[in-house]
Write a protein that holds these residues in place. Structure first.
Motif, short mmCIF file in Angstrom:
data_model
loop_
_atom_site.label_atom_id
_atom_site.label_comp_id
_atom_site.label_asym_id
_atom_site.label_seq_id
_atom_site.Cartn_x
_atom_site.Cartn_y
_atom_site.Cartn_z
N ARG A 1 0.83 -1.26 0.16
CA ARG A 1 0.04 -0.05 0.06
C ARG A 1 1.00 1.25 -0.03
O ARG A 1 1.76 1.45 0.84
CB ARG A 1 -0.85 0.05 1.27
CG ARG A 1 -2.10 -1.38 1.26
CD ARG A 1 -2.76 -1.13 2.63
NE ARG A 1 -3.50 -2.28 2.54
CZ ARG A 1 -4.43 -2.54 3.40
NH1 ARG A 1 -4.57 -1.73 4.46
NH2 ARG A 1 -4.98 -3.54 3.32
N ARG B 1 3.53 0.57 10.31
CA ARG B 1 2.75 1.07 9.20
C ARG B 1 3.76 1.12 7.99
O ARG B 1 4.65 1.99 8.07
CB ARG B 1 1.93 2.18 9.26
CG ARG B 1 1.24 2.43 7.97
CD ARG B 1 0.38 3.65 7.82
NE ARG B 1 -0.41 3.85 9.16
CZ ARG B 1 -1.57 3.41 9.25
NH1 ARG B 1 -2.04 2.59 8.33
NH2 ARG B 1 -2.39 3.42 10.25
N THR B 2 3.98 0.08 7.16
CA THR B 2 5.02 0.34 6.11
C THR B 2 4.33 0.27 4.76
O THR B 2 3.03 0.05 4.90
CB THR B 2 5.97 -0.74 6.15
OG1 THR B 2 5.42 -2.03 6.50
CG2 THR B 2 6.87 -0.56 7.31
P1 ATP Z 1 -5.06 0.86 9.20
O1 ATP Z 1 -6.26 1.36 9.62
O2 ATP Z 1 -4.06 0.79 10.57
O3 ATP Z 1 -4.36 1.47 7.84
P2 ATP Z 1 -6.30 -1.18 7.74
O4 ATP Z 1 -7.77 -1.14 8.55
O5 ATP Z 1 -6.38 -0.60 6.53
O6 ATP Z 1 -5.33 -0.64 8.68
P3 ATP Z 1 -6.77 -3.90 6.97
O7 ATP Z 1 -7.05 -3.64 5.70
O8 ATP Z 1 -7.90 -4.42 7.94
O9 ATP Z 1 -6.24 -2.59 7.67
O10 ATP Z 1 -5.65 -4.91 6.98
C1 ATP Z 1 -5.42 -5.90 7.90
C2 ATP Z 1 -4.19 -5.86 8.88
O11 ATP Z 1 -3.21 -5.87 7.96
C3 ATP Z 1 -4.05 -4.70 9.77
O12 ATP Z 1 -4.88 -5.10 10.92
C4 ATP Z 1 -2.48 -4.72 10.09
O13 ATP Z 1 -2.26 -5.59 10.92
C5 ATP Z 1 -2.04 -5.06 8.68
N1 ATP Z 1 -1.55 -4.02 7.90
C6 ATP Z 1 -2.48 -2.96 6.98
N2 ATP Z 1 -1.88 -2.04 6.61
C7 ATP Z 1 -0.38 -2.09 7.15
C8 ATP Z 1 0.61 -1.27 6.74
N3 ATP Z 1 0.68 -0.39 6.12
N4 ATP Z 1 1.70 -1.74 7.53
C9 ATP Z 1 1.72 -3.02 8.26
N5 ATP Z 1 0.81 -3.62 8.51
C10 ATP Z 1 -0.50 -3.34 7.84
#
Ligand code: ATP
Length: 460
Positions: free
Chosen positions: A202, A213-214
């Motif tokens: 992403r 968050r990466t």
């Molecule tokens: P956030 O609101 O923190 O951006 P999200 O609700 O978009 O997360 P999901 O799409 O539900 O995240 O993704 C499921 C899981 O993937 C998250 O709970 C997290 O553990 C992991 N994840 C999502 N985005 C990232 C990211 N940029 N870096 C690391 N882990 C991530």
């Protein structure tokens, strides 16, 4: 205690002990990319293994999958990502920096900006004097615009629009597009799940907080297909299962909580979403995992866009339906940060300080260390033999250098739960000392019993 751990401390610790390094560090590093070192890779693998063991190997109703990262671009049209997987971007004209508009508004005003339109945010930023560029205090911003988070690239040598593909922003869609394949080639019956782990990408506007968050990260997602009408019950079931997974692996339940997404803010596909949050000392309660009721949205979309029939035929009732889906979606990188923070301690013991990672043995990178009290034979021969007998099932570390106290301290820091020491008496009584990382108590047990004892302690 874990609540006093700062981010700087964790980052420095992770580098010093070889858990996590900045990517491309010798070139000055690249923002938001990290590499897992010798201890970090073991720990992350353990997290993924535990998830897989719990969700796939321990169950009869879940199978695994490993789908490709680059998928047909229509997948992302069907899922809604091409149109709606956006963050609101605002550029400061004074510093040239770009920010998440919702974050700027929320931080300056305390208002909840999630779900606001770009126009609304542009107006608020222009009118509310409290909203300033965090870098230079400037108040000159370009209009807010949606920014799609998917990484685009091209297949083949020609960079033309018809060759555009995306790096997957979630692993879930690889599961939905294989629903029919799995159904036809395995004797699965609803309710059943398909689990997958792998990289997702992403193009986050503001990555940060180390591995929290990466832009490139891993996900562990499971789509559990159920009969419509049973979905709410299954949702509760998975919420409980996932909560218990964290606590069974030693996360302090006081640092966990459920967060219920308000109805009006649910994603376009969700009927209900509950996050499991962890109380990170440096950012407060934050999502570790989201557990969503995705309804029949995705399968119906893919049926429409692909023209395939993605219904399930229920032999018992002789009926057809599109299953509802309960999805626990987690990320091992973020979970690893939570495990590290939760386990990190600086303690005073007998006037000496020690840093210790009180990780659950299943998560600990190294399960046991073997120490000969002397580098010389025959003590070293016995220790070496013990090491040879133990290795193979999991990572065992052999260390024969330095004072024994220092060797213990190094393993405490690495989170190694057990140290086995071979001394001069071992030659006579065929026994060794096994030391517990947390209590620091030592027990003498027969060499022949070490393997079974460790097995019991680790899987315990
Ligand atoms: P956030 O609101 O923190 O951006 P999200 O609700 O978009 O997360 P999901 O799409 O539900 O995240 O993704 C499921 C899981 O993937 C998250 O709970 C997290 O553990 C992991 N994840 C999502 N985005 C990232 C990211 N940029 N870096 C690391 N882990 C991530």
């Amino acid at each position: 205690m874990s609540q006093t751990v700062t981010m700087d401390k964790i980052v420095a610790f992770c580098k010093r002990r070889g858990f996590v390094y900045q990517s491309s560090e010798i070139y000055g590093g690249i923002r938001s990319s990290y590499d897992y070192g010798p201890l970090g890779v073991e720990m992350k693998r353990n997290i993924k293994e535990e998830w897989w063991r719990h969700l796939v190997h321990m169950r009869e109703d879940v199978v695994g999958l490993d789908a490709a990262i680059i998928m047909h671009p229509r997948v992302w049209e069907a899922s809604g990502h091409t149109a709606t997987f956006n963050d609101m971007l605002v550029e400061s004209r004074t510093s040239g920096r770009r920010y998440r508009a919702d974050h700027l508004i929320e931080e300056a005003t305390g208002a909840d900006a999630e779900g606001m339109s770009a126009e609304e945010m542009t107006r608020i930023i222009a009118e509310d004097g409290r909203i300033k560029d965090p870098v230079d205090g400037g108040r000159d911003f370009a209009p807010v615009r949606p920014f799609n988070l998917m990484f685009e690239t091209y297949t083949g040598p020609v960079k033309s629009p018809e060759n555009v593909v995306y790096l997957r922003p979630e692993t879930a869609q690889g599961i939905f597009v294989n629903f029919k394949n799995v159904m036809q080639t395995n004797r699965v019956k609803v309710p059943f799940g398909i689990a997958q782990q792998g990289k997702s990408f992403r193009n986050e506007i503001t990555p940060g907080n180390f591995i929290f968050r990466t832009r490139e990260f891993e996900q562990m997602e499971m789509e559990f297909f159920v009969e419509p009408g049973t979905d709410e019950e299954w949702h509760e079931y998975w919420l409980e299962q996932r909560w218990n997974w964290y606590t069974s692996l030693g996360i302090n339940p006081e640092n966990l909580r459920r967060y219920e997404h308000p109805k009006e803010k649910l994603s376009h596909y969700a009927k209900r979403t509950v996050d499991i949050e962890y109380n990170f000392p440096f950012r407060g309660w934050s999502e570790l995992e989201g557990i969503a009721n995705r309804t029949d949205f995705d399968l119906k979309q893919h049926a429409e866009f692909s023209g395939e029939n993605l219904e399930y035929f229920d032999q018992a009732t002789n009926s057809r339906y599109v299953p509802y889906v309960i999805e626990p979606a987690a990320g091992p990188d973020r979970i690893m940060l939570a495990f590290l923070v939760d386990a990190y301690r600086e303690e005073e013991v007998n006037g000496e300080s020690r840093t210790v990672l009180k990780l659950h043995p299943r998560i600990a990178p190294t399960k046991a260390a073997v120490f000969p009290l002397s580098k010389k034979e025959p003590v070293s021969t016995v220790a070496r033999q013990l090491y040879e007998d133990l290795k193979g099932d999991y990572r065992i570390f052999y260390d024969d250098s330095g004072a024994i106290g220092r060797r213990y301290r190094r393993q405490d820091e690495a989170g190694t739960p057990f140290c086995v020491t071979v001394d001069f008496d071992s030659l006579e009584d065929k026994q060794v000392t096994i030391r517990d990382r947390d209590t620091m108590e030592q027990e003498r047990i027969p060499i022949a019993a070490v393997r079974d004892r460790l097995q019991g302690l680790i899987s315990g």
